[in-house]
Design a protein around this motif. Structure first.
Motif, short mmCIF file in Angstrom:
data_model
loop_
_atom_site.label_atom_id
_atom_site.label_comp_id
_atom_site.label_asym_id
_atom_site.label_seq_id
_atom_site.Cartn_x
_atom_site.Cartn_y
_atom_site.Cartn_z
N ILE A 265 30.99 37.80 48.22
CA ILE A 265 31.31 39.34 48.23
C ILE A 265 32.71 39.82 47.88
N LYS B 204 36.17 41.38 47.26
CA LYS B 204 37.20 41.64 48.33
C LYS B 204 37.00 43.08 48.43
N LYS B 205 36.85 44.29 47.30
CA LYS B 205 37.24 45.69 47.55
C LYS B 205 35.99 45.90 48.26
N GLN C 94 34.10 43.69 50.99
CA GLN C 94 35.20 43.58 52.32
C GLN C 94 35.78 43.71 53.03
N LEU C 95 36.29 44.92 52.12
CA LEU C 95 38.03 45.91 52.85
C LEU C 95 36.87 47.42 52.91
N MET D 140 34.00 47.22 54.27
CA MET D 140 33.14 46.96 55.90
C MET D 140 34.38 46.90 56.81
N ASN D 141 35.74 47.15 56.35
CA ASN D 141 36.25 46.72 57.92
C ASN D 141 37.70 48.74 57.84
N GLN E 153 22.00 41.40 50.44
CA GLN E 153 22.80 39.51 50.77
C GLN E 153 22.50 39.22 49.34
N LEU F 192 26.34 42.16 49.00
CA LEU F 192 26.57 42.01 50.38
C LEU F 192 26.13 41.27 51.51
N PRO F 193 26.35 41.67 53.41
CA PRO F 193 26.08 39.92 53.59
C PRO F 193 24.31 40.54 54.05
N THR G 240 28.72 49.84 58.45
CA THR G 240 29.54 49.20 58.22
C THR G 240 29.38 48.68 56.35
N GLY H 272 29.51 48.72 52.59
CA GLY H 272 30.48 48.38 51.91
C GLY H 272 28.90 48.33 50.18
#
Length: 389
Positions: free
Chosen positions: A14, A16-17, A19-20, A22-23, A190, A195-196, A243, A247
């Protein structure tokens, strides 16, 4: 503790952008903030599917989307055709049989694609076919079916819907749902979508909506009419994977930053060629022929004289390189090299280099550096071609 270098067919790495993204702070799925996010994201995804239709977002794995495509269009006792060229084509068979459909299975040897002529000959004697289910990219064998040609055959030879499993290739392969005449196209989060797990995407043609409206098969959570109704309001009928939608929005923007989806597809084709040429240089056989090879995953036979399970374990324990093994009757015979989504030519070169190190540990007979050199030559040729444009 070292992180594994994940070269699987899914889940995949995934960015980094993403992941961020989704945070970010969560909010209500009935809020104006969500409506704005939903509507913007759906519009951004449409070019990846090659459609003007809305994209429905289901909080589920890809298998649930396949089930939704089946149960919303076909009723028990009706005739369907399932084209299966591997384990995930067999998924479609199992889903259809579970709902009591009368299944006509066009089955090919694992490692081979279905041709348009084979499908035409199979369909011609059949009557009253409600739907034809086809896997675009068969994850278990690394085969890319010629889906545009197959969809055309379905339209010419039948009145059936063409329903396509694009779970392991949408986001990394060309997709022209509207132009090719696909009625339902589904994918999962995924794999090439970076994505997850936990989000599936479904697009439905006008023709398929008419069938769904008339279909009496019961469904609640997977009721696509309900998803369509709520989508008109910029929402989903049940609690969505907020989330993951955050993403997905970022994934689409990353694809735009790459220069558009055409460049993303070209990157996947390049990595496919790099992997295949590297294996040939190492005298390691491939399961599939070049003509129908997947741009997102390559199925590779066990190196001669090496016990595959030991080799894959050694790679993961000592070099932190994580490949997927074979499925079904190919377990222990092949491994699968994923090169989809957040994967680049440099990642392929790294993986091939680590493979070579492990092959030396197993006293495999090859010219050290041959695989890396072959992959690098493919990459350089693509770079030169790009500079000449």
């Amino acid at each position: 503790m070292y992180e594994n270098i994940l070269r699987h067919p899914g889940p995949t790495p995934i960015p980094k952008k993403v992941q961020l993204a989704m945070n970010r702070d969560i909010f209500s799925h009935r809020s104006t903030e969500f409506v704005e996010l939903y509507r913007e994201t759906v519009e951004l995804v449409k070019p990846i599917f090659g459609t003007k239709q809305d994209i429905l977002l289901l909080p589920s794995g890809g298998t649930a989307a396949l089930e939704a495509a089946a149960v919303n269009t076909v009723s028990a006792g009706e005739n369907v055709v399932v084209v299966t060229v591997g384990a995930f084509g067999d998924y479609f068979v199992s889903i259809c049989e579970k709902y009591g459909f009368n299944v006509h299975k066009l089955e090919k040897e694992w490692g081979q694609a279905c041709t348009a002529e084979e499908l035409r000959e199979f369909l011609q004697p059949l009557k009253d076919i409600k739907a034809v289910f086809v896997t675009y990219n068969e994850t278990s064998t690394g085969i890319l079916n010629p889906i545009a040609e197959l969809a055309q055959v379905v339209r010419v030879e039948t009145d059936a819907l063409c329903i396509v499993d694009g779970v392991s290739c949408i986001g990394g392969s060309p997709a022209e749902m509207d132009a090719w005449g696909i009625d339902i196209l589904v994918t999962g989060s995924q794999k090439a979508m970076m994505l997850p797990p936990g989000l599936s995407l479904v697009s439905v043609s006008d023709r398929a909506w008419k069938v769904i409206e008339e279909n009496k098969a019961p469904s609640y959570y997977l009721n696509l009419l309900s998803y369509r109704s709520w989508a008109e309001k910029g929402m989903t009928p049940n609690t969505p994977a907020i989330t993951l939608i955050y993403g997905l929005n970022e994934v689409c923007k990353l694809i735009e930053q790459e220069g558009g989806f055409e460049n993303t597809v070209a990157r996947h084709e390049l990595m496919k060629d790099m992997v295949r040429n590297a294996m040939k240089a190492l005298n390691i056989e491939l399961l599939t022929e070049d003509d129908h090879a997947s741009p997102t995953i390559t199925a590779i036979l066990a190196p001669k004289g090496i016990e595959l399970g030991d080799f894959l374990t050694h790679l993961k324990q000592h070099y932190h390189l994580d490949f997927a093994g074979g499925l079904g009757h190919l377990q222990g015979k092949i491994f699968r090299f994923g090169h989809m989504g957040y994967c680049f030519p440099s990642d392929v070169l790294q993986a091939v280099s680590l493979m070579e190190a492990a092959l030396q540990d197993f006293s495999y007979d090859f010219e050290p550096g041959a695989g890396v050199r072959a992959a690098h030559e493919v990459f350089l040729a693509a770079q030169r071609k790009q500079l000449q444009r």
